[in-house]
Design a protein around this motif. Structure first.
Motif, PDB file in Angstrom:
ATOM      1  N   ALA A 170       0.854  -1.181   0.000  1.00 50.65           N
ATOM      2  CA  ALA A 170       0.000   0.000   0.000  1.00 50.65           C
ATOM      3  C   ALA A 170       0.892   1.233   0.000  1.00 50.65           C
ATOM      4  O   ALA A 170       1.908   1.275   0.712  1.00 50.65           O
ATOM      5  CB  ALA A 170      -0.923   0.019   1.221  1.00 50.65           C
ATOM      6  N   GLY A 171       0.540   2.199  -0.798  1.00 55.15           N
ATOM      7  CA  GLY A 171       1.362   3.392  -0.908  1.00 55.15           C
ATOM      8  C   GLY A 171       0.535   4.652  -1.047  1.00 55.15           C
ATOM      9  O   GLY A 171      -0.604   4.618  -1.524  1.00 55.15           O
ATOM     10  N   VAL A 172       1.124   5.762  -0.599  1.00 49.88           N
ATOM     11  CA  VAL A 172       0.505   7.079  -0.728  1.00 49.88           C
ATOM     12  C   VAL A 172       1.551   8.034  -1.287  1.00 49.88           C
ATOM     13  O   VAL A 172       2.703   8.050  -0.825  1.00 49.88           O
ATOM     14  CB  VAL A 172      -0.014   7.604   0.625  1.00 49.88           C
ATOM     15  CG1 VAL A 172      -0.643   8.980   0.458  1.00 49.88           C
ATOM     16  CG2 VAL A 172      -1.016   6.635   1.236  1.00 49.88           C
ATOM     17  N   TRP A 173       1.148   8.826  -2.275  1.00 47.94           N
ATOM     18  CA  TRP A 173       2.048   9.817  -2.872  1.00 47.94           C
ATOM     19  C   TRP A 173       1.369  11.175  -2.849  1.00 47.94           C
ATOM     20  O   TRP A 173       0.181  11.300  -3.175  1.00 47.94           O
ATOM     21  CB  TRP A 173       2.396   9.429  -4.301  1.00 47.94           C
ATOM     22  CG  TRP A 173       3.371  10.363  -4.964  1.00 47.94           C
ATOM     23  CD1 TRP A 173       4.735  10.345  -4.860  1.00 47.94           C
ATOM     24  CD2 TRP A 173       3.047  11.461  -5.826  1.00 47.94           C
ATOM     25  NE1 TRP A 173       5.288  11.369  -5.604  1.00 47.94           N
ATOM     26  CE2 TRP A 173       4.270  12.069  -6.206  1.00 47.94           C
ATOM     27  CE3 TRP A 173       1.851  11.992  -6.308  1.00 47.94           C
ATOM     28  CZ2 TRP A 173       4.315  13.166  -7.050  1.00 47.94           C
ATOM     29  CZ3 TRP A 173       1.898  13.101  -7.144  1.00 47.94           C
ATOM     30  CH2 TRP A 173       3.122  13.667  -7.521  1.00 47.94           C
ATOM     31  N   ASN A 174       2.108  12.201  -2.428  1.00 49.72           N
ATOM     32  CA  ASN A 174       1.566  13.540  -2.303  1.00 49.72           C
ATOM     33  C   ASN A 174       2.557  14.535  -2.909  1.00 49.72           C
ATOM     34  O   ASN A 174       3.728  14.545  -2.531  1.00 49.72           O
ATOM     35  CB  ASN A 174       1.320  13.866  -0.820  1.00 49.72           C
ATOM     36  CG  ASN A 174       0.548  15.150  -0.610  1.00 49.72           C
ATOM     37  OD1 ASN A 174       0.855  16.182  -1.177  1.00 49.72           O
ATOM     38  ND2 ASN A 174      -0.465  15.082   0.234  1.00 49.72           N
ATOM     39  N   PRO A 175       2.132  15.385  -3.842  1.00 50.46           N
ATOM     40  CA  PRO A 175       3.068  16.346  -4.452  1.00 50.46           C
ATOM     41  C   PRO A 175       3.558  17.414  -3.488  1.00 50.46           C
ATOM     42  O   PRO A 175       4.531  18.107  -3.792  1.00 50.46           O
ATOM     43  CB  PRO A 175       2.255  16.960  -5.594  1.00 50.46           C
ATOM     44  CG  PRO A 175       0.830  16.731  -5.223  1.00 50.46           C
ATOM     45  CD  PRO A 175       0.801  15.443  -4.458  1.00 50.46           C
ATOM     46  N   ASN A 176       2.892  17.577  -2.351  1.00 51.71           N
ATOM     47  CA  ASN A 176       3.389  18.411  -1.257  1.00 51.71           C
ATOM     48  C   ASN A 176       3.516  19.876  -1.656  1.00 51.71           C
ATOM     49  O   ASN A 176       4.556  20.514  -1.449  1.00 51.71           O
ATOM     50  CB  ASN A 176       4.747  17.875  -0.773  1.00 51.71           C
ATOM     51  CG  ASN A 176       5.193  18.496   0.528  1.00 51.71           C
ATOM     52  OD1 ASN A 176       4.374  18.938   1.331  1.00 51.71           O
ATOM     53  ND2 ASN A 176       6.499  18.538   0.749  1.00 51.71           N
ATOM     54  N   SER A 219       6.030  10.598   0.257  1.00 53.70           N
ATOM     55  CA  SER A 219       5.442   9.287  -0.039  1.00 53.70           C
ATOM     56  C   SER A 219       5.546   8.392   1.185  1.00 53.70           C
ATOM     57  O   SER A 219       6.422   8.567   2.034  1.00 53.70           O
ATOM     58  CB  SER A 219       6.127   8.620  -1.237  1.00 53.70           C
ATOM     59  OG  SER A 219       7.484   8.319  -0.937  1.00 53.70           O
ATOM     60  N   ALA A 220       4.638   7.442   1.249  1.00 45.99           N
ATOM     61  CA  ALA A 220       4.648   6.433   2.303  1.00 45.99           C
ATOM     62  C   ALA A 220       4.322   5.089   1.664  1.00 45.99           C
ATOM     63  O   ALA A 220       3.388   4.990   0.869  1.00 45.99           O
ATOM     64  CB  ALA A 220       3.631   6.769   3.387  1.00 45.99           C
TER      65      ALA A 220
END
Length: 268
Positions: A170-176, A219-220
């Motif tokens: 499972a992953g999370v991506w954020n352009p921040n 990202s996580a």
């Protein structure tokens, strides 16, 4: 809880649809519902007869979702999708928590959606999902980059006899777009001190000690390997390994950890 209406259709040929509506989302914090006339539409609502509309809250929350379950011979199929939306209604007074002129952070209409699928065949199950969630946070005033999470997941499981093993990611991506602050210090009591800028030049400067933000995607990722063994009816031995990796442009958002799990599963 929050006052809301939900409706789910009967399942027809494997398909079921649900819709919902809420006047206000059950959000807690200093901004939503932080009016002087009472808290409206949230837990323990007070002064219900004197609730203003423009109270820095997300209102008219609408969601719709559907799932499909079926089986074609030895193949099982499960599909789902959902979408929700709510309008952010600012107050009449200026609130830095809703629109920060120093860092460019701001709140906006809430948008979330997700889709996923799962297939099974002869003891093998595979699945995955993708989702989007802006958490009610708008694109930064100065960078123009959003701060929404893109969420991914995928997994596979195999079951034969008493054994069951699986691997999932499972992953999370954020352009921040709002940037990441730096941790300046962590006390002996495990209290972290984060740099805070007092002006826009400091926030978008280069000195983290004066609150400079660092930009770049965050990202996580989580990886998990697990298995169970049936010892008897309703009794399983279970074990697994988990690894987490967090990355980003500052020391406040970069870390790694792992865990080993062992236990028993009892079902009655």
């Amino acid at each position: 809880d929050v006052n809301r209406i939900n409706y789910f259709t009967p399942r027809f040929m494997g398909l079921q649809v649900g819709v919902g509506y809420a006047p206000k989302i059950n959000i807690t914090g200093a901004v939503p519902g932080s009016n002087t006339a009472g808290v409206c539409g949230y837990n323990d609502a007070s002064a219900v007869m004197n609730c203003p509309t423009n109270d820095f809250s997300w209102q008219d929350f609408f969601d719709i979702g559907a799932n499909y379950l079926n089986k074609f011979g030895d193949i099982t199929v499960a599909l789902y999708g959902a979408w929700d939306y709510a309008t952010f209604v600012p107050g009449f007074n200026t609130s830095a928590a809703a629109a920060n002129q120093i860092t460019g952070f701001n709140l906006t209409n809430l948008t979330q959606w997700t889709v996923g699928a799962q297939f099974g065949w002869n003891g093998i199950t595979v699945g995955g999902s993708y989702g989007y969630d802006n958490a009610g946070i708008g694109a930064n005033y100065y960078t123009g980059v959003d701060n929404a999470n893109r969420k991914f997941s995928a997994g596979i499981m195999y079951e034969t006899g008493p054994w069951q093993v699986g691997f999932a990611w499972a992953g999370v991506w954020n352009p921040n777009g709002n940037g990441s602050a730096f941790l300046q210090n962590i006390s002996n009591q495990q209290v972290a001190t984060v740099g805070g800028a007092t002006g826009t030049n400091a926030a978008f400067g280069t000195n983290p000690n004066t609150g400079a933000l660092s930009f770049g995607a965050e990202s996580a990722n989580k990886f998990e390997l697990s298995g169970t063994y049936a010892l008897g009816p309703g009794v399983k031995a279970a074990g697994g390994f988990q690894y987490y990796n967090f990355s980003g442009p500052s020391n406040a958002v970069a870390a790694q950890s792992w865990a080993v799990l062992m236990g028993m599963v009892l079902q009655f």
